[in-house]
Design a protein around this motif. Structure first.
Motif, PDB file in Angstrom:
ATOM      1  N   LEU A  82       5.575  21.027  12.632  1.00  0.00           N
ATOM      2  CA  LEU A  82       6.236  19.744  12.884  1.00  0.00           C
ATOM      3  C   LEU A  82       5.920  18.689  11.840  1.00  0.00           C
ATOM      4  O   LEU A  82       6.749  17.805  11.576  1.00  0.00           O
ATOM      5  N   MET A  83       4.719  18.734  11.254  1.00  0.00           N
ATOM      6  CA  MET A  83       4.279  17.635  10.397  1.00  0.00           C
ATOM      7  C   MET A  83       3.793  18.088   9.025  1.00  0.00           C
ATOM      8  O   MET A  83       3.187  17.292   8.293  1.00  0.00           O
ATOM      9  N   ASP A  84       4.013  19.345   8.666  1.00  0.00           N
ATOM     10  CA  ASP A  84       3.636  19.855   7.334  1.00  0.00           C
ATOM     11  C   ASP A  84       2.151  19.627   7.048  1.00  0.00           C
ATOM     12  O   ASP A  84       1.754  19.157   5.974  1.00  0.00           O
ATOM     13  N   LEU A  85       1.330  19.975   8.014  1.00  0.00           N
ATOM     14  CA  LEU A  85      -0.105  19.774   7.851  1.00  0.00           C
ATOM     15  C   LEU A  85      -0.655  20.538   6.652  1.00  0.00           C
ATOM     16  O   LEU A  85      -1.553  20.063   5.958  1.00  0.00           O
ATOM     17  N   HIS A  86      -0.078  21.726   6.374  1.00  0.00           N
ATOM     18  CA  HIS A  86      -0.642  22.610   5.355  1.00  0.00           C
ATOM     19  C   HIS A  86      -0.511  22.058   3.943  1.00  0.00           C
ATOM     20  O   HIS A  86      -1.202  22.531   3.025  1.00  0.00           O
ATOM     21  N   ILE A  87       0.367  21.049   3.746  1.00  0.00           N
ATOM     22  CA  ILE A  87       0.538  20.540   2.379  1.00  0.00           C
ATOM     23  C   ILE A  87      -0.413  19.382   2.072  1.00  0.00           C
ATOM     24  O   ILE A  87      -0.434  18.895   0.948  1.00  0.00           O
ATOM     25  N   ILE A  88      -1.199  18.948   3.048  1.00  0.00           N
ATOM     26  CA  ILE A  88      -2.161  17.870   2.797  1.00  0.00           C
ATOM     27  C   ILE A  88      -3.360  18.443   2.059  1.00  0.00           C
ATOM     28  O   ILE A  88      -4.013  19.380   2.541  1.00  0.00           O
ATOM     29  N   GLN A  89      -3.671  17.881   0.918  1.00  0.00           N
ATOM     30  CA  GLN A  89      -4.775  18.367   0.109  1.00  0.00           C
ATOM     31  C   GLN A  89      -6.086  17.731   0.560  1.00  0.00           C
ATOM     32  O   GLN A  89      -6.172  16.505   0.726  1.00  0.00           O
ATOM     33  N   PRO A  90      -7.127  18.556   0.777  1.00  0.00           N
ATOM     34  CA  PRO A  90      -8.437  18.007   1.187  1.00  0.00           C
ATOM     35  C   PRO A  90      -9.197  17.425   0.004  1.00  0.00           C
ATOM     36  O   PRO A  90      -9.859  18.140  -0.741  1.00  0.00           O
ATOM     37  N   ASN A  91      -9.080  16.133  -0.193  1.00  0.00           N
ATOM     38  CA  ASN A  91      -9.809  15.459  -1.264  1.00  0.00           C
ATOM     39  C   ASN A  91     -10.172  14.054  -0.821  1.00  0.00           C
ATOM     40  O   ASN A  91      -9.820  13.607   0.281  1.00  0.00           O
ATOM     41  N   GLU A  92     -10.880  13.346  -1.676  1.00  0.00           N
ATOM     42  CA  GLU A  92     -11.375  12.019  -1.304  1.00  0.00           C
ATOM     43  C   GLU A  92     -10.244  11.026  -1.110  1.00  0.00           C
ATOM     44  O   GLU A  92     -10.295  10.173  -0.218  1.00  0.00           O
ATOM     45  N   ASP A  93      -9.194  11.114  -1.944  1.00  0.00           N
ATOM     46  CA  ASP A  93      -8.068  10.201  -1.793  1.00  0.00           C
ATOM     47  C   ASP A  93      -7.382  10.384  -0.441  1.00  0.00           C
ATOM     48  O   ASP A  93      -6.973   9.401   0.204  1.00  0.00           O
ATOM     49  N   THR A  94      -7.271  11.625   0.008  1.00  0.00           N
ATOM     50  CA  THR A  94      -6.659  11.872   1.317  1.00  0.00           C
ATOM     51  C   THR A  94      -7.504  11.270   2.432  1.00  0.00           C
ATOM     52  O   THR A  94      -6.979  10.672   3.380  1.00  0.00           O
ATOM     53  N   LEU A  95      -8.823  11.425   2.327  1.00  0.00           N
ATOM     54  CA  LEU A  95      -9.703  10.847   3.341  1.00  0.00           C
ATOM     55  C   LEU A  95      -9.591   9.329   3.379  1.00  0.00           C
ATOM     56  O   LEU A  95      -9.595   8.721   4.463  1.00  0.00           O
ATOM     57  N   GLN A  96      -9.483   8.694   2.232  1.00  0.00           N
ATOM     58  CA  GLN A  96      -9.332   7.244   2.212  1.00  0.00           C
ATOM     59  C   GLN A  96      -8.018   6.819   2.864  1.00  0.00           C
ATOM     60  O   GLN A  96      -7.974   5.804   3.579  1.00  0.00           O
TER      61      GLN A  96
ATOM     62  N   GLN B 107       0.833  -1.200   0.000  1.00  0.00           N
ATOM     63  CA  GLN B 107       0.000   0.000   0.000  1.00  0.00           C
ATOM     64  C   GLN B 107       0.866   1.247   0.000  1.00  0.00           C
ATOM     65  O   GLN B 107       1.852   1.350   0.718  1.00  0.00           O
ATOM     66  N   GLN B 108       0.484   2.202  -0.819  1.00  0.00           N
ATOM     67  CA  GLN B 108       1.205   3.461  -0.930  1.00  0.00           C
ATOM     68  C   GLN B 108       0.478   4.547  -0.140  1.00  0.00           C
ATOM     69  O   GLN B 108      -0.706   4.451   0.134  1.00  0.00           O
ATOM     70  N   TRP B 109       1.207   5.596   0.219  1.00  0.00           N
ATOM     71  CA  TRP B 109       0.630   6.736   0.932  1.00  0.00           C
ATOM     72  C   TRP B 109       1.036   8.027   0.211  1.00  0.00           C
ATOM     73  O   TRP B 109       1.793   8.840   0.736  1.00  0.00           O
ATOM     74  N   PRO B 110       0.551   8.230  -1.009  1.00  0.00           N
ATOM     75  CA  PRO B 110       1.015   9.400  -1.784  1.00  0.00           C
ATOM     76  C   PRO B 110       0.659  10.737  -1.152  1.00  0.00           C
ATOM     77  O   PRO B 110       1.434  11.696  -1.262  1.00  0.00           O
ATOM     78  N   ASN B 111      -0.474  10.825  -0.486  1.00  0.00           N
ATOM     79  CA  ASN B 111      -0.889  12.095   0.113  1.00  0.00           C
ATOM     80  C   ASN B 111      -0.340  12.281   1.527  1.00  0.00           C
ATOM     81  O   ASN B 111       0.022  13.397   1.904  1.00  0.00           O
TER      82      ASN B 111
ATOM     83  N   VAL C 276     -16.414   8.442   9.086  1.00  0.00           N
ATOM     84  CA  VAL C 276     -15.662   7.236   9.450  1.00  0.00           C
ATOM     85  C   VAL C 276     -14.292   7.608  10.006  1.00  0.00           C
ATOM     86  O   VAL C 276     -13.844   7.049  11.023  1.00  0.00           O
ATOM     87  N   CYS C 277     -13.619   8.551   9.359  1.00  0.00           N
ATOM     88  CA  CYS C 277     -12.292   8.969   9.837  1.00  0.00           C
ATOM     89  C   CYS C 277     -12.366   9.552  11.239  1.00  0.00           C
ATOM     90  O   CYS C 277     -11.530   9.234  12.100  1.00  0.00           O
ATOM     91  N   ARG C 278     -13.358  10.390  11.491  1.00  0.00           N
ATOM     92  CA  ARG C 278     -13.475  11.011  12.819  1.00  0.00           C
ATOM     93  C   ARG C 278     -13.831   9.961  13.882  1.00  0.00           C
ATOM     94  O   ARG C 278     -13.296  10.003  14.990  1.00  0.00           O
ATOM     95  N   LYS C 279     -14.713   9.035  13.541  1.00  0.00           N
ATOM     96  CA  LYS C 279     -15.098   8.010  14.517  1.00  0.00           C
ATOM     97  C   LYS C 279     -13.916   7.115  14.880  1.00  0.00           C
ATOM     98  O   LYS C 279     -13.700   6.809  16.057  1.00  0.00           O
ATOM     99  N   LEU C 280     -13.144   6.694  13.877  1.00  0.00           N
ATOM    100  CA  LEU C 280     -11.997   5.838  14.156  1.00  0.00           C
ATOM    101  C   LEU C 280     -10.924   6.587  14.944  1.00  0.00           C
ATOM    102  O   LEU C 280     -10.314   6.035  15.864  1.00  0.00           O
TER     103      LEU C 280
END
Length: 636
Positions: free
Chosen positions: A546-560, A437-441, A488-492
Motif C-alpha cells: 500500500l505504501m511502498d515501504l520497500h523503497i525507503i532507504q535506511p540512512n540518516e537522512d531518512t531517520l531525520q 521543507q522537502q521530503w525526498p526520501n 527519538v523516532c520510536r519514542k515520538l
C-alpha cells in the motif's frame, strides 16, 4: 473475642480521629509530589486518601452525633471520653483539606456548589455535636471550642472557594478584576529573573488560554520578547514554570492564597486555633483521661506543624517573590528568591513538566513483543470475553493497562520539539520565498498514503506508526548518531499512538479508537500467513503493497525525515487541541503535547490564529486525505 471488642469500642474514636489527621498529612506531602510522579501505586494511594479523608471525617462526625443520643449506662462515650466531643471542630479543619491538593480532577472544581452544600451540612452537624456536649463539659471547653469552630469554618470555606476559583468557567470574571500581586519588571540579564518575571506576567493570560479565551493582544505585545528569550533551556524552563503555576491554580489553593481577603481569613484562622490551644493548656484537665489529652495535643501541635510547612511552600512561590518585589521589600524578596531559585534548579533537573511520556506500540496490540504475563493475561481475558459475549473493546482496555508504559522525557526530545516550533514560525514568517521543507526520501510513501484517502487522523497515525516501527527494525546496529535518531523516532511514534489509544480527546480524531485499530488489524490479517511472526510479516507486506515501504532507504537522512514527520504530526495535533483537555491532563502530570501546545500559543501558532499558520490545506479542516498535514507544496 469480647476483650478485643471491648478494646475496639474503647479506642474507636481515637483511631478515627487520628486516621483523619494522618490522611491529611499524607495528602499534604503526597499532593506536592503528585505532578512529577508517574508511579501507579502513588497515584492510587493518593486517590484513595483523597476520597477517604472526607469519608473518615464525616463518618467520625456521624459517630459522635450518634453517641449524643446514648444517655443511659456507664462506660459510654459521654462518660469515658468527654473530651472526644471537643474534636468535632478539628474534623471541620480536616474537611478543609490541604494547600497542596484541593481537587483530584478538573471535574471537582466544576462541582464547587456541591461542596458548598456539604460545608453547610457538615458545619451544622459539628455544631450539633458540640452543643449537645456542652453540659457534660461544664462550659470549660466552650470558649476554646468556639475559637476552633471559627478556624474550622474558615478552612472549610477556603477549600470551597479554591474549588470555585479553580473552575475554568470562572476564569473570565476572575481575570477581569486583575491580580492583586503585581509582578516585577522583566529582566533579560538574569535568566531566572527573566523566566519568573515573564511567567508571572503571562500567568493570567495563560489561564485564559487554557479556558479557550482570546489572548491575541497579550501575545502580540510579548511575542518578540518570547522569540529572543535567552537560550533554549531558558525557554523550556519558562514553559514548565507556567504550566506548574497553572496546575497550582487548578488543583491547589494557590490562587486563593494570592488574594488579600483570603490571606486575612487565613491569619484569622491560625490566630483562632492558637487562642484555642492556649485556652486548652490553661484549662483544668484532671477529669479527662491521658489518652484523650494526648490525642488533643497531637491534633493541635500536628496542625500547627502542617501549617508551618504550608507557609514554607507559600514562601517558595513565585507569586510571593513578585508580591515582595512590587512592594519594594527587597530584603525579604532576596530571602524568598534564594529559596525560589533553589527550588527552580531542582525542578529544572527533574524535568517537571512534562516529566514522562507514554508509550504504546501497535505490535503489542496485534500480539507481538509482549511479556509472558501480558500474553497469558490476554489469553485468559479473551477466553472469558468469548464465554460472556463481551465486545472487542475489552481487548483494547486490557492492552492499554498491560502494554502502555511511561519513559522519562530526555533533553533531546524537548529540544527537538522546541527547535521545530521555532523553525515553523520562521517558515511561516519568511516572505522571501524560501522553499518549504522537502521530503525526498518519504515523498513516495506520503503520496501513497495520500492516495489511500484515509478519512480520519487516527488512521494516519496508525499507518505511519506501523511504517515507522517496521522500518526502524531494519537498523540492526546503527552508529551512535543514528542510534539516537532511531530512539527519538520510536519514542515520538509510540507517544502519538499512546495519545490515540489513551487520550483520543486530545487529538483531532472522529472515529472510535477500537474501530480504527480493528480496521488496521483486519488489513494485516488479509496479508498475513501462519506462523509465529505472521502478524509482523503481514504488517510488512501490507505496508510494502500500500505504501511502498520497500523503497525507503535506511540512512540518516531518512531517520531525520521520520523524526520531522512525527514532530509535524505532534504540532498539528497540538494546534487542533482544546485548552480544557490540557487542563484536565495536568491532574496526572501533563503531556508533551501540552508543552508543545503552550509553546505554539506563545508564538501565535495554531487554530486560534488561523491567519498565521497553514499546517494543512486552505480550509484547515480534516480532509479526505493527509493534505492537511503534508500539503502538496511541502513535497517535491
Amino acid at each position: 473475642m469480647e476483650t478485643l471488642l471491648q478494646l475496639w469500642n474503647e479506642w474507636e474514636i481515637h483511631l478515627l480521629v487520628l486516621l483523619s489527621f494522618t490522611l491529611q498529612i499524607f495528602l499534604f506531602f503526597a499532593g506536592s509530589l503528585r505532578p512529577r510522579n508517574t508511579n501507579t501505586f502513588v497515584r492510587l494511594s493518593l486517590w484513595f486518601a483523597y476520597l477517604g479523608a472526607d469519608f473518615v471525617a464525616v463518618y467520625t462526625l456521624g459517630f459522635l452525633s450518634r453517641q449524643q443520643g446514648n444517655d443511659t449506662g456507664k462506660g459510654t462515650l459521654r462518660e469515658t471520653h468527654q473530651l472526644a466531643f471537643f474534636w468535632a471542630p478539628f474534623l471541620l479543619v480536616h474537611l478543609g483539606g490541604q494547600d497542596t491538593i484541593t481537587a483530584f480532577a478538573i471535574e471537582d472544581n466544576n462541582l464547587w456548589l456541591r461542596h458548598l452544600l456539604n460545608l453547610t451540612a457538615h458545619v451544622m452537624l459539628a455544631s450539633y455535636v458540640f452543643w449537645k456536649s456542652i453540659g457534660w463539659h461544664k462550659l470549660q471547653l466552650l470558649i476554646p471550642g468556639i475559637f476552633m469552630f471559627v478556624s474550622g469554618i474558615i478552612k472549610y470555606g477556603e477549600r470551597t472557594y479554591a474549588l470555585k476559583c479553580g473552575s475554568l468557567k470562572n476564569t473570565e470574571g476572575l481575570t477581569a478584576r486583575g491580580n492583586e500581586i503585581q509582578p516585577p519588571e522583566l529582566n533579560r540579564d538574569n535568566m531566572y529573573f527573566g523566566v519568573v518575571g515573564f511567567a508571572l506576567r503571562s500567568a493570567p493570560v495563560v489561564r485564559n488560554f487554557f479556558a479557550g479565551c482570546n489572548i491575541v493582544q497579550f501575545m502580540a505585545a510579548h511575542i518578540d520578547y518570547m522569540s529572543t528569550f535567552g537560550e533554549l533551556d531558558g525557554r523550556q524552563l519558562l514553559l514548565k514554570i507556567e504550566i506548574g503555576m497553572m496546575y497550582g491554580d487548578l488543583y491547589s489553593k494557590a490562587m486563593v492564597l494570592r488574594k488579600r481577603i483570603c490571606l486575612i481569613f487565613r491569619c484569622l484562622s491560625q490566630i483562632s486555633a492558637l487562642v484555642a490551644f492556649v485556652l486548652f493548656i490553661v484549662s483544668n484537665k484532671q477529669r479527662y483521661s491521658g489518652a484523650d489529652i494526648a490525642v488533643t495535643y497531637v491534633l493541635f501541635i500536628g496542625g500547627f506543624l502542617v501549617e508551618f510547612c504550608a507557609l514554607a511552600v507559600v514562601i517558595m512561590s513565585p507569586w510571593t517573590w513578585g508580591w515582595l518585589e512590587s512592594r519594594k521589600c527587597h530584603k525579604l524578596a532576596r530571602m524568598c528568591w534564594f529559596l525560589l531559585s533553589y527550588n527552580i534548579r531542582k525542578l529544572e533537573k527533574r524535568m517537571l513538566w512534562p516529566n514522562s511520556i507514554g508509550q504504546y506500540n501497535i505490535l503489542n496490540y496485534v500480539g507481538l513483543d509482549q511479556s509472558w504475563f501480558s500474553r497469558q493475561t490476554k489469553m485468559l481475558i479473551r477466553m472469558t470475553a468469548k464465554m460472556i459475549g463481551a465486545g472487542k473493546e475489552r481487548h483494547l482496555m486490557i492492552s492499554k493497562l498491560l502494554d502502555s508504559k511511561s519513559i522519562q522525557v530526555d533533553k533531546e526530545i524537548m529540544q527537538c520539539v522546541t527547535l521545530y516550533v521555532d523553525g515553523m514560525r520562521s517558515e511561516l514568517n519568511d516572505l522571501s520565498g524560501r522553499p518549504y521543507q522537502q521530503w525526498p526520501n518519504l515523498h513516495p510513501v506520503l503520496e501513497k498514503l495520500r492516495a489511500l484517502s484515509l478519512d480520519d487522523f487516527g488512521l494516519v497515525i496508525v499507518f505511519l506508526h506501523a511504517l515507522t516501527e517496521v522500518h526502524l527494525r531494519t537498523y540492526y546496529d546503527p552508529p551512535g548518531n543514528m542510534d539516537a535518531l532511531v530512539g527519538v523516532c520510536r519514542k515520538l511514534s509510540n507517544y502519538m499512538l499512546y495519545l490515540l489509544v489513551t487520550h483520543p480527546e486530545m487529538l483531532p480524531v472522529t472515529g472510535s479508537v477500537e474501530t480504527t485499530l480493528e480496521f488496521f488489524v483486519s488489513k494485516v490479517t488479509e496479508y498475513g500467513d501462519s506462523g509465529k511472526d505472521a502478524n509482523l510479516r503481514g504488517t510488512r507486506k501490507l505496508l510494502e503493497d500500500l505504501m511502498d515501504l520497500h523503497i525507503i532507504q535506511p540512512n540518516e537522512d531518512t531517520l531525520q525525515e521520520i523524526r520531522d514527520l512525527w514532530l509535524r504530526l505532534l504540532l498539528y495535533a497540538a494546534g487542533k487541541s482544546r485548552g480544557d483537555t490540557h487542563a484536565a491532563q495536568l491532574a496526572v502530570g501533563g503531556e508533551l503535547l501540552t508543552f508543545a501546545w503552550l509553546l505554539m500559543a506563545h508564538l501565535e501558532i495554531g487554530d486560534p490564529w488561523p491567519s498565521r499558520i497553514e499546517l494543512g490545506d486552505a480550509t484547515g479542516t480534516l480532509g479526505p486525505d493527509i493534505a492537511y498535514v503534508f500539503p502538496k507544496k511541502y513535497s517535491t
